[in-house]
Motif scaffolding. Structure first.
Motif, PDB file in Angstrom:
ATOM      1  N   ARG A  95      19.692 -34.383  21.880  1.00 63.23           N
ATOM      2  CA  ARG A  95      19.649 -34.302  23.340  1.00 63.23           C
ATOM      3  C   ARG A  95      21.039 -34.131  23.941  1.00 63.23           C
ATOM      4  N   VAL A  96      22.038 -34.658  23.262  1.00 62.29           N
ATOM      5  CA  VAL A  96      23.407 -34.557  23.768  1.00 62.29           C
ATOM      6  C   VAL A  96      23.878 -33.106  23.753  1.00 62.29           C
ATOM      7  N   ALA A  97      23.699 -32.436  22.626  1.00 61.25           N
ATOM      8  CA  ALA A  97      24.115 -31.032  22.528  1.00 61.25           C
ATOM      9  C   ALA A  97      23.405 -30.181  23.571  1.00 61.25           C
ATOM     10  N   PRO A 121      25.847 -54.131  26.741  1.00 60.32           N
ATOM     11  CA  PRO A 121      24.456 -53.719  26.525  1.00 60.32           C
ATOM     12  C   PRO A 121      23.554 -54.087  27.707  1.00 60.32           C
ATOM     13  N   VAL A 122      22.717 -53.122  28.104  1.00 58.46           N
ATOM     14  CA  VAL A 122      21.663 -53.352  29.089  1.00 58.46           C
ATOM     15  C   VAL A 122      20.438 -52.603  28.593  1.00 58.46           C
ATOM     16  N   GLU A 123      19.333 -52.739  29.267  1.00 59.47           N
ATOM     17  CA  GLU A 123      18.113 -52.059  28.832  1.00 59.47           C
ATOM     18  C   GLU A 123      18.321 -50.536  28.823  1.00 59.47           C
ATOM     19  N   GLY A 124      18.104 -49.939  27.676  1.00 62.95           N
ATOM     20  CA  GLY A 124      18.190 -48.481  27.567  1.00 62.95           C
ATOM     21  C   GLY A 124      19.572 -47.937  27.324  1.00 62.95           C
ATOM     22  N   GLY A 125      20.598 -48.804  27.273  1.00 59.63           N
ATOM     23  CA  GLY A 125      21.945 -48.282  27.072  1.00 59.63           C
ATOM     24  C   GLY A 125      23.021 -49.308  27.338  1.00 59.63           C
ATOM     25  N   TYR A 126      24.053 -48.874  28.055  1.00 59.08           N
ATOM     26  CA  TYR A 126      25.231 -49.718  28.263  1.00 59.08           C
ATOM     27  C   TYR A 126      25.806 -49.495  29.665  1.00 59.08           C
ATOM     28  N   ARG A 162      33.298 -54.281  17.170  1.00 56.91           N
ATOM     29  CA  ARG A 162      32.503 -53.121  16.774  1.00 56.91           C
ATOM     30  C   ARG A 162      32.813 -51.990  17.744  1.00 56.91           C
ATOM     31  N   MET A 163      33.175 -50.842  17.205  1.00 54.53           N
ATOM     32  CA  MET A 163      33.586 -49.716  18.039  1.00 54.53           C
ATOM     33  C   MET A 163      32.455 -48.713  18.218  1.00 54.53           C
ATOM     34  N   LEU A 164      32.391 -48.160  19.423  1.00 52.21           N
ATOM     35  CA  LEU A 164      31.420 -47.119  19.755  1.00 52.21           C
ATOM     36  C   LEU A 164      32.134 -45.904  20.320  1.00 52.21           C
ATOM     37  N   HIS A 165      31.502 -44.743  20.183  1.00 56.06           N
ATOM     38  CA  HIS A 165      31.939 -43.542  20.880  1.00 56.06           C
ATOM     39  C   HIS A 165      30.911 -43.270  21.976  1.00 56.06           C
ATOM     40  N   MET A 166      31.375 -43.230  23.218  1.00 56.11           N
ATOM     41  CA  MET A 166      30.502 -43.045  24.373  1.00 56.11           C
ATOM     42  C   MET A 166      30.681 -41.626  24.915  1.00 56.11           C
ATOM     43  N   ILE A 167      29.588 -40.951  25.210  1.00 55.62           N
ATOM     44  CA  ILE A 167      29.630 -39.556  25.639  1.00 55.62           C
ATOM     45  C   ILE A 167      29.162 -39.486  27.087  1.00 55.62           C
ATOM     46  N   LEU A 168      30.053 -39.024  27.983  1.00 54.31           N
ATOM     47  CA  LEU A 168      29.783 -39.063  29.420  1.00 54.31           C
ATOM     48  C   LEU A 168      29.986 -37.698  30.071  1.00 54.31           C
ATOM     49  N   PRO A 169      29.176 -37.382  31.100  1.00 55.20           N
ATOM     50  CA  PRO A 169      29.400 -36.174  31.896  1.00 55.20           C
ATOM     51  C   PRO A 169      30.504 -36.401  32.921  1.00 55.20           C
ATOM     52  N   ARG A 170      31.026 -35.326  33.453  1.00 60.07           N
ATOM     53  CA  ARG A 170      32.184 -35.374  34.362  1.00 60.07           C
ATOM     54  C   ARG A 170      31.951 -36.279  35.583  1.00 60.07           C
ATOM     55  N   VAL A 200      25.521 -45.550  30.423  1.00 58.65           N
ATOM     56  CA  VAL A 200      25.490 -44.597  29.316  1.00 58.65           C
ATOM     57  C   VAL A 200      24.253 -44.890  28.479  1.00 58.65           C
ATOM     58  N   PRO A 201      23.279 -43.968  28.439  1.00 60.54           N
ATOM     59  CA  PRO A 201      22.065 -44.219  27.663  1.00 60.54           C
ATOM     60  C   PRO A 201      22.363 -44.316  26.169  1.00 60.54           C
TER      61      PRO A 201
END
Length: 392
Positions: A95-97, A121-126, A162-170, A200-201
């Motif tokens: 879905r990201v691509a 963390p929250v419901e469905g994401g962060y 614990r490290m995460l990579h978060m992908i966000l739109p502009r 961020v979902p």
């Protein structure tokens, strides 16, 4: 014969050289350069073919970054940094691509990966907050990958981390103007970015450890050799290729400058000491190029054979990559020191290549201590632990 991206880059060589000087003045790539790079396909080299990417061998990616950096250091740097993100996004949630490239295959994605934010963390994401430095090419990008620490319910980093990579739109992050006032690589526009309470979902996150150890690729069912390449080979490859390309550009600028120059002791071409320095520097820059390319060929062959790339192989690769960068920049120092006082003038390109080469060497992936130490221990049959495994 099919035209390659590197051929298109050479077709616009004069434009890239000219725009490089302008990019330094404005502190980011010019719109003309970004447009030309999109037309050439620089950032689609590692992009999945489903989204009009070329899925090239990493060697070809490195060679294209070098060529671009030799003409305009800032453009080459952005090519190396932004250009490696499609490799990672290929094994993110599909879905990201689709969100990023579904409407425009020339959408660029920025970073940085340093975990300077916290994901609660929250419901469905962060819910995500933080501030990051060094987002190269960020003004030309519409999405971003940001490093984060996983937080608890109160938004405090969990321990052990614990490290995460978060992908966000502009729309979900702010670019901080006037945050890139530096001595080198000014044209990269590597500005700060800020995220404030962005949602961020789950599907737009990646586990950083799984990305770096190859688990993410296997979980995504990757079968292509390109996308099974170790992250610790691919991410540094773009950056070191840029540094070596800058060194090649510095050598070209030096030769152009010295060709008809008359110094304190007569024509430079008649000075055997300068000729020796030029010859040695050219050999060292070429050696840096060849060892970097041979290294990525070696790792690619291991992956292509179906074998696992061991930690020892990865550490040796990082050792080689780091040494290549330092060797190339040391060679630039040798020729710059023999270029005379006029080479210091801001209207001469050589001083910009010299500054940009040193700025590129300052990147965290070029710190030699850890990869040298880890590689040496591995060669003794010792399995390094803790921080010695970082970025390897």
């Amino acid at each position: 014969m099919t035209e390659r991206v590197i051929d298109r880059v050479m077709d616009i060589a004069d434009q890239l050289r000219e725009q490089g000087a302008e990019a330094e003045k404005i502190g980011q790539l010019t719109d003309q350069t970004a447009k030309a790079m999109k037309a050439a396909g620089n950032i689609r080299l590692l992009q999945p073919s489903k989204y009009n990417g070329f899925e090239v061998h990493p060697r070809e990616f490195a060679e294209t970054v070098m060529a671009t950096a030799s003409l305009d250091p800032a453009a080459g740097w952005v090519n190396g940094v932004v250009g490696v993100h499609p490799y990672q996004l290929a094994y993110a949630d599909p879905r990201v691509a689709e969100e990023i490239w579904g409407a425009d295959v020339d959408t660029w994605v920025a970073s940085p990966y340093a975990p300077q934010g916290v994901a609660k963390p929250v419901e469905g994401g962060y819910i995500f907050n933080g501030r990051w430095q060094f987002s190269s090419g960020t003004d030309q990008c519409e999405w971003i990958i940001l490093g984060a620490m996983l937080g608890d319910a109160e938004g405090k980093p969990l321990m052990p981390p614990r490290m995460l990579h978060m992908i966000l739109p502009r729309k979900d992050y702010e670019i901080v103007e006037d945050s890139w006032n530096v001595v080198g690589l000014r044209g990269t526009g590597s500005k700060d970015v800020i995220v404030r309470d962005a949602f961020v979902p789950d599907y737009r996150t990646m586990d950083a450890t799984e990305v770096m150890d190859g688990t993410a690729q296997r979980k995504a069912g990757m079968s292509s050799t390109l996308y099974l390449m170790p992250w610790s080979t691919m991410f540094p490859l773009g950056i070191t290729s840029a540094v070596i390309g800058i060194a090649e550009g510095a050598l070209a600028a030096h030769l152009d400058y010295q060709r008809d120059r008359v110094g304190a002791y007569g024509a430079v071409k008649d000075d055997p000491y300068v000729m020796y320095a030029i010859g040695e520097a050219a050999a060292d820059i070429n050696a840096a190029r060849q060892e970097l390319l041979a290294n990525v060929d070696r790792i690619y062959s291991i992956v292509d054979s179906g074998k696992e790339v061991s930690f020892e192989d990865r550490a040796a690769g990082r050792r080689t990559q780091v040494r290549a960068a330092w060797r190339a920049v040391a060679a630039v120092d040798q020729i710059f020191a023999r270029s005379g006082g006029n080479a210091l003038r801001m209207d001469k390109p050589l001083q910009r290549f010299w500054r940009d080469a040193h700025a590129g060497l300052a990147h965290a992936i070029h710190i030699p201590g850890t990869p040298y130490h880890a590689s040496a221990l591995s060669s003794f049959g010792v399995d390094p632990e803790g921080p010695l495994r970082a970025l390897i």
